[in-house]
Write a protein that holds these residues in place. Structure first.
Motif, PDB file in Angstrom:
ATOM      1  N   TYR A  55       0.933  -1.260  -0.005  1.00 54.26           N
ATOM      2  CA  TYR A  55      -0.278  -0.100   0.068  1.00 54.26           C
ATOM      3  C   TYR A  55       0.526   1.356   0.232  1.00 54.26           C
ATOM      4  O   TYR A  55       0.678   2.158  -0.776  1.00 54.26           O
ATOM      5  N   LEU A  77       2.661   1.580  -3.338  1.00 54.48           N
ATOM      6  CA  LEU A  77       1.774   2.059  -4.253  1.00 54.48           C
ATOM      7  C   LEU A  77       1.554   3.512  -4.467  1.00 54.48           C
ATOM      8  O   LEU A  77       1.256   4.358  -5.073  1.00 54.48           O
ATOM      9  N   GLU A  78       1.349   3.897  -2.971  1.00 58.63           N
ATOM     10  CA  GLU A  78       0.833   5.384  -2.714  1.00 58.63           C
ATOM     11  C   GLU A  78       2.125   6.070  -2.900  1.00 58.63           C
ATOM     12  O   GLU A  78       1.865   7.331  -3.628  1.00 58.63           O
ATOM     13  N   LYS A  93       2.127   6.849  -6.602  1.00 56.47           N
ATOM     14  CA  LYS A  93       1.218   7.666  -7.013  1.00 56.47           C
ATOM     15  C   LYS A  93       1.417   9.119  -6.901  1.00 56.47           C
ATOM     16  O   LYS A  93       1.143  10.067  -7.496  1.00 56.47           O
ATOM     17  N   ASP A 149      -8.173   1.474  -3.213  1.00 56.86           N
ATOM     18  CA  ASP A 149      -7.216   2.833  -3.500  1.00 56.86           C
ATOM     19  C   ASP A 149      -6.359   2.570  -4.584  1.00 56.86           C
ATOM     20  O   ASP A 149      -5.860   3.492  -5.371  1.00 56.86           O
ATOM     21  N   PHE A 150      -5.973   1.247  -4.680  1.00 57.34           N
ATOM     22  CA  PHE A 150      -4.935   0.826  -5.825  1.00 57.34           C
ATOM     23  C   PHE A 150      -5.323  -0.646  -6.201  1.00 57.34           C
ATOM     24  O   PHE A 150      -4.715  -1.553  -6.204  1.00 57.34           O
TER      25      PHE A 150
END
Length: 442
Positions: free
Chosen positions: A76, A79-80, A83, A210-211
């Motif tokens: 998470y 990936l955040e 982004k 979210d992803f």
């Protein structure tokens, strides 16, 4: 005394007989309070992936070890970070001595990483997500956090932001700290990451929402790495693997002596996706057979059904009084239908619940004109006595509701109409007072 003893004996025999009969009529699951699916895992949970509606649970709030399933939090945050532009997939990561040594430590899940060689963030991410590479996970943690110690702070902070309740992260990989070659980022020398099944499901729910691109990697049955070797995914329910299951495309397994064997799965058939978690199974195979039971139960028992139609007008609160309007009331209706994943054939058990926004009302409980068609006045949700599990998050609960809006425009009355109403109201009050007084004479 003898007569009393005989009565006591007869009473005791009757009680014993009734209790014995009662015990025969109770199923083992009811008698022990255990789950109806007969899972061997110590804790489990099932939910609709769209809304987070909980469909089944077993010891969902018991804090247990999570092992490599905690890598989902690392995923998470990575990936955040991508982004937000903090790192990129093509960014090179140079392997230091510690990560290199960890990658060749015996007994740990790893893809060998050469000291001094550079690997891309994408290569390390795939090694982590597919083959559960522990050293690759530490390398990613160091890239994002500057050090694994800093990254653990990020993990615990993010857990709170995502709404997790009972958790503790002491490393990025999910290993026991005793396996980290003395490089312990947080916690005691023998600690591990812990969470509840509910928190693990919350993390999976947020990760997928979210992803959703996380599935691009988690669905890969095998990884061909630069060393020329092919590494199978530890999720054996993926296509072509031992416990292949139709629709499974993620998410993460985990196992340590402390945590036992765990598996957070997700599966999609048609438009329906479920998320399941099993924790502390006693074998590799058991976590997959238990997950198979849960997913079989999910796909055979539940379906998406319309529990409230679009343009539904509540029977009791379908209209509401309006002050200072050309009309003295306005009709209300839902702006969309409410579609929920529920047990097949139980839509009739779900009753609409109307909630009016009190901020919209004056002190007399009326709306104040002008009111525009489609203006939100409140919302409609549903309640059922047959499913008391509720929703995983407040955000998910909102998805299971519909706005209650004005069905028509109500313009504000002009000053003359308002004046006449005031005059009429005045004389009406006077007449009521006179009528009451006259009645009092007789």
């Amino acid at each position: 005394m003898k007569k009393i003893s005989q009565i006591t004996l007869i009473f005791t025999l009757l009680v014993t007989l009734v209790c014995s009969q009662f015990a025969v009529n109770i199923s083992p699951a009811q008698a022990s309070g255990n789950d109806p699916l007969g899972l061997k895992a110590e804790a489990a949970i099932l939910l609709d992936a769209k809304t987070g509606k909980i469909l089944y649970e077993k010891n969902a709030d018991k804090v247990l070890g999570v092992a490599s399933m905690s890598k989902m939090m690392t995923e998470y945050i990575v990936l955040e970070s991508i982004k937000e532009g903090k790192i990129t997939w093509d960014q090179k990561v140079n392997i230091n001595e510690y990560v290199h040594n960890l990658s060749k430590a015996p007994g740990l899940s790893n893809i060998g990483l050469t000291q001094g060689e550079s690997y891309t963030v994408k290569e390390l991410y795939q090694a982590m997500a597919i083959f559960s590479g522990n050293a690759a996970t530490v390398a990613l943690a160091e890239v994002v956090g500057g050090s694994e110690k800093n990254f653990i702070t990020l993990m615990n902070k993010k857990a709170k932001e995502l709404g997790l309740k009972d958790y503790k992260f002491v490393n990025s990989s999910g290993l026991n700290n005793s396996n980290l070659l003395g490089q312990i980022p947080a916690g005691g020398p023998n600690e591990e990451n812990v969470m509840t099944a509910r928190d693990m499901a919350t993390l999976a729910f947020r990760l997928l929402h979210d992803f959703p691109e996380v599935l691009e990697t988690s669905s890969m049955s095998k990884l061909k790495f630069r060393d020329g070797k092919e590494y199978p995914n530890f999720n054996w329910m993926l296509p072509g693997l031992i416990f292949e299951y139709d629709g499974v495309d993620g998410l993460k397994t985990g196992s340590t002596d402390f945590a036992g064997y765990g598996f957070t799965a997700t599966a999609k058939r048609g438009d329906q996706r479920f998320i399941s978690v099993v924790m502390k199974s006693t074998s590799k195979n058991e976590r997959f057979t238990d997950t198979t039971k849960i997913l079989d139960y999910a796909f055979s028992t539940f379906d998406t059904e319309k529990v409230v139609k679009k343009d539904y007008q509540p029977k009791k609160q379908g209209t509401i009084a309006v002050d200072k309007g050309k009309e003295d009331q306005v009709k209300l209706k839902t702006n969309k239908s409410i579609d929920l994943v529920i047990e097949k054939g139980t839509a009739k058990d779900y009753k609409p619940v109307v909630v009016i926004d009190k901020k919209k009302l004056n002190e007399d409980g009326e709306l104040v004109a002008p009111i525009k068609k489609g203006e939100k006045i409140g919302y409609v949700t549903v309640q059922s006595e047959t499913n008391n599990y509720g929703f995983l998050t407040k955000d998910g609960e909102k998805l299971a509701s519909a706005d209650l809006v004005a069905a028509e425009d109500v313009e504000k009355a002009n000053w003359f109409v308002l004046s006449m109403r005031a005059v009429g109201g005045f004389f009406g009050n006077v007449w009521d007072s006179v009528s009451s007084m006259v009645k009092g004479w007789f």
